[in-house]
Design a protein around this motif. Structure first.
Motif, PDB file in Angstrom:
ATOM      1  N   CYS A  67     -12.393   2.329 -25.466  1.00 48.65           N
ATOM      2  CA  CYS A  67     -11.147   1.898 -24.799  1.00 48.65           C
ATOM      3  C   CYS A  67     -11.187   0.416 -24.443  1.00 48.65           C
ATOM      4  N   ILE A  71      -8.786   0.609 -29.213  1.00 45.79           N
ATOM      5  CA  ILE A  71      -8.081   1.799 -28.735  1.00 45.79           C
ATOM      6  C   ILE A  71      -7.917   2.843 -29.833  1.00 45.79           C
ATOM      7  N   THR A  75      -8.939   6.770 -29.542  1.00 41.83           N
ATOM      8  CA  THR A  75      -7.976   7.840 -29.778  1.00 41.83           C
ATOM      9  C   THR A  75      -8.497   8.846 -30.793  1.00 41.83           C
ATOM     10  N   PHE A  96      -5.004   3.238 -22.752  1.00 48.21           N
ATOM     11  CA  PHE A  96      -3.642   2.974 -23.221  1.00 48.21           C
ATOM     12  C   PHE A  96      -2.930   1.979 -22.292  1.00 48.21           C
ATOM     13  N   SER A 101       0.056   0.201 -23.918  1.00 47.22           N
ATOM     14  CA  SER A 101       0.668   1.349 -24.602  1.00 47.22           C
ATOM     15  C   SER A 101       1.111   2.381 -23.560  1.00 47.22           C
ATOM     16  N   ALA A 104       2.403   5.861 -24.768  1.00 49.55           N
ATOM     17  CA  ALA A 104       1.313   6.707 -25.247  1.00 49.55           C
ATOM     18  C   ALA A 104       0.545   7.315 -24.078  1.00 49.55           C
TER      19      ALA A 104
END
Length: 589
Positions: A67, A71, A75, A96, A101, A104
Motif C-alpha cells: 500500500c 496499490i 489489491t 486507497f 482512490s 475504491a
C-alpha cells in the motif's frame, strides 16, 4: 506459525514496515520506491515458496507495505487471500485513501459488509476519511447507521469524522447531534464543530460552542483562528472578539492571526498586526514572509528576511521555503540560488526536498527548462519526487517546450507512486500537444486505479456565508441571476478585445464547445455572484482549489477593469490581485 516456520520473512517484513513508517523520504523517492518494491516482492516470493503466503501476519504486513509502494500489488494480494479479516480490509482501505482512490475505498468497505466481516473503529475511521474527501454524504449515513446498529459506539476518532463529514456537507443539525453525544469534548472536537458552523456563516452558534469550552487558553484561541482560514469576515469578527475578551495577545495568537489574514487575502492587515508586535520570533517572521510570498510581494518578503537576519533571529527550514517561494514568484533566479546555497554554508541547514522543489520552480517559471531538468539530474535521486516533476511538466506546458516536457513526462510516468494529480498533469500535458490518445491513456489508467479528478471548486464569502461553485454549477438558488451577469460580462469583455483561449480547454472537442466550457469555470461563477450580491466598488475575494487557467486569468483582468472592482483570487499556487485590467502576478504564475 509463520514466526517459527519463516523467521527471516516475518523479521524482514516487520523491519521493513517500521522503516517505511519512520522514513518519509523513502516513500517520496522514485528510485528508492522501485528498490523497496523489489525487496518486498522478493520476500513475497520466498513466502510463496515456503507455503506461508496465506499466513495472516505475512499477508497483513505485505499488504501494508504494498500500500505504501504500489496499490495495484496490494489489491491483487488482497483479492488472492482466503477470508481476509478486518485488519486486512483496514490496511487496503487506508492504502486507497492515501492514493486518492476514495471511491475504491468506499466500495471495499461495502464489500466487507457483504462478506459479513464485522467492522472495528479503525476501519470505520478510514472509510469515513474517504467519505469526507469524496463528500459522499449518503455513504457516510450508511456507515453511521451501521455503527449504531453494531453497537460499536461513537468513540472520539469516529465522532470527529462524522462531525466533519456532516459539517462539510451542510448537515449541521446532524453534526451537532454527534457533537452533543460525545462523552468528552476536547479542544479538537470544539474546533471541528466551530469550523462547520463558520463554513456556513453561523457565527453565533460557533461562538456558543466556543463558550462551552471549560478552559479558553492560548491553545483554544489558536485552534479557533486556524479553523477560520478562508473566511475573512469571520476572522475579523473573531479578532475583535479576542480584544473584547481581553485575551493575552502573545506571539502564538498574533502569529495565528497573521497567518489567517494573509491566507484570507488581506495581506495589509497581516502586515499591520506584524508591525504592532513588540516581540517577534522566528515563527512570527515565517508567517509574514510566507504570507508576502503567497501574495507575490517578493521584494517585501526578501527585505523582511534580511531584517530578520539583522535582528539576530536564526532562520529555520520553513523560513527558506517562504523566501525561496518569494524568489520564484518574483522571477529572481540568481538571488534564489544565492539564498539556496547560503542555507548550508551560512546557516547550517541542509536543503530538503521542498527547498530543491523551490529551485526547480524558480527555473521553470522563467522558462529555463533545460537548466531545471539538469538541476533535477544533478541533485541526486533522493531529492526528486512526483510533485517536483509535475511542477516542471507544468512549466514545460506553459512555455510550450515539448522536448523537455517529453523527458519529464517519461520520468513522471515511471514513478512507482502517483496520485490523481500526477495522472491529470500527464493527461493535460499530452492534450496541450494535441496527442489525445496519450491523454486518454493516462485518464484511463487513473480511472482503473479508482482515482477521481479533483473537481474545480471556487468559493466566495458574502455576508459571513461561504458560497461554493463548481464548473457549470446550477445548484445555487440565484443561478438565473448569476448566469445573466456572466453573459453580460462575456459580452462586455469581448468589446474590450477578449478572445477565448480555447487551447487551454484540454478536451478533444470543437472550439465552440471549448468556449462554452471555459465560460462557466467555477471562479467566473463565484465572481458573478459576488458582483450581484455586494455593493459597488467592494473588493471580491475568491478561493479556488486548482491553478487558475490562462483564459480565466485574462478574463478576470477585464472584469476588474469593466466593473471598477478589485478582485483577489487565491488559486493553488498564489494570490492574484486584479485591478484596473492588471494582475499583481504580472501574468507570471
Amino acid at each position: 506459525m509463520s514466526i517459527l516456520v519463516l523467521p527471516s520473512v516475518t523479521a524482514n517484513l516487520y523491519s521493513l514496515s517500521n522503516s517505511y513508517s519512520h522514513s518519509k523520504a523513502k516513500t517520496n523517492n522514485d528510485q528508492n520506491l522501485r528498490k523497496n518494491l523489489k525487496h518486498v516482492e522478493s520476500i513475497h516470493g520466498r513466502a510463496i515458496k515456503k507455503g506461508t503466503e496465506q499466513d495472516p501476519f505475512v499477508v497483513f504486513e505485505l499488504v501494508r507495505l504494498y500500500c505504501k509502494l504500489n496499490i495495484d500489488h496490494a489489491t491483487k494480494l488482497f483479492h488472492s487471500t482466503h477470508n481476509p479479516n478486518v485488519y486486512l480490509y483496514t490496511s487496503l482501505i487506508d492504502g486507497f485513501v492515501s492514493f486518492g482512490s476514495f471511491s475504491a475505498a468506499i466500495a471495499l468497505y461495502a464489500q466487507m459488509g457483504h462478506k459479513n466481516v464485522l467492522p472495528d473503529s479503525y476501519v470505520v475511521t478510514s472509510v469515513l476519511k474517504a467519505c469526507l474527501l469524496q463528500r459522499a454524504l449518503g455513504c457516510g449515513r450508511e456507515v453511521h447507521a451501521q455503527v449504531l446498529k453494531s453497537g460499536l459506539g461513537l468513540d472520539r476518532s469516529i465522532a470527529l469524522k462524522f462531525i466533519a463529514l456532516y459539517g462539510k456537507c451542510g448537515e449541521l443539525d446532524d453534526a451537532r447531534k454527534v457533537f452533543d453525544k460525545m462523552p468528552e469534548r476536547d479542544v479538537v472536537a470544539h474546533t471541528v464543530m466551530m469550523a462547520s458552523y463558520f463554513d456556513h456563516g453561523m457565527v453565533e452558534e460557533a461562538i456558543r460552542v466556543f463558550n462551552g469550552l471549560k478552559t479558553q487558553d492560548t491553545v483554544c484561541w489558536t485552534a479557533m483562528i486556524h479553523g477560520l482560514l478562508g473566511a475573512l469576515e469571520l476572522g475579523r469578527w473573531i479578532h475583535m472578539y479576542i480584544h473584547k475578551c481581553n485575551v493575552k495577545f502573545n506571539q502564538i495568537v498574533a502569529g495565528a492571526l497573521i497567518n489567517m489574514y494573509s491566507r484570507c487575502g488581506d495581506i495589509d492587515e497581516a502586515q499591520l498586526l506584524f508591525d504592532d508586535m513588540k516581540v517577534k520570533d522566528v515563527s512570527s517572521y515565517n508567517s509574514m514572509i510566507c504570507g508576502l510570498a503567497l501574495h507575490g510581494m517578493s521584494i517585501e518578503a526578501i527585505e523582511l528576511f534580511r531584517e530578520m537576519l539583522k535582528q539576530g533571529i536564526r532562520p529555520n527550514s520553513i523560513t527558506f521555503v517562504g523566501v525561496l517561494n518569494a524568489c520564484s514568484h518574483g522571477g529572481l533566479v540568481e538571488l534564489g540560488f544565492e539564498i539556496f546555497q547560503s542555507m548550508e554554508t551560512l546557516h547550517g541547514i541542509k536543503p530538503d526536498i521542498e527547498h530543491h522543489g523551490c529551485m526547480v520552480d524558480i527555473l521553470g517559471r522563467v522558462g529555463r527548462l533545460e537548466e531545471a531538468y539538469n538541476f533535477i539530474e544533478r541533485m541526486g535521486a533522493q531529492h526528486v519526487d512526483d510533485k517536483m516533476l509535475c511542477a516542471l511538466l507544468s512549466a514545460c506546458k506553459i512555455h510550450r517546450n515539448s522536448e523537455v516536457g517529453e523527458r519529464v513526462a517519461k520520468r513522471l510516468s515511471e514513478c512507482s507512486r502517483m496520485d490523481s494529480g500526477s495522472y491529470i498533469m500527464l493527461s493535460n500535458f499530452y492534450a496541450s500537444l494535441g496527442r489525445w490518445n496519450f491523454a486518454a491513456e493516462f485518464r484511463e489508467k487513473m480511472e482503473k486505479g479508482g482515482m477521481l479528478k479533483e473537481p474545480g471548486c471556487s468559493s466566495i464569502e458574502v455576508n459571513n456565508v461561504i458560497h461554493e461553485f463548481l464548473a457549470g454549477d446550477l445548484r445555487h438558488h440565484e443561478r438565473r441571476s448569476i448566469y445573466q451577469k456572466l453573459e453580460e460580462l462575456n459580452y462586455l469583455a469581448k468589446l474590450e478585445g477578449y478572445s477565448p483561449a480555447t487551447e487551454v480547454a484540454l478536451h478533444d472537442i470543437d472550439d465552440k464547445q471549448k468556449e462554452l466550457a471555459l465560460a462557466v469555470h467555477s471562479e467566473r461563477l463565484a465572481i458573478s455572484y459576488g458582483l450581484i450580491s455586494t455593493e459597488p466598488h467592494t473588493t471580491l475575494r475568491v478561493v479556488k482549489n486548482l491553478r487558475i487557467c490562462d483564459d480565466c486569468h485574462a478574463m478576470i483582468k477585464l472584469i476588474a477593469k469593466i466593473t471598477s472592482r478589485k478582485i483577489v483570487v487565491r488559486d493553488r499556487n498564489r494570490f492574484h490581485h486584479f485591478e484596473n485590467g492588471h494582475c499583481s502576478c504580472k501574468d507570471y504564475w
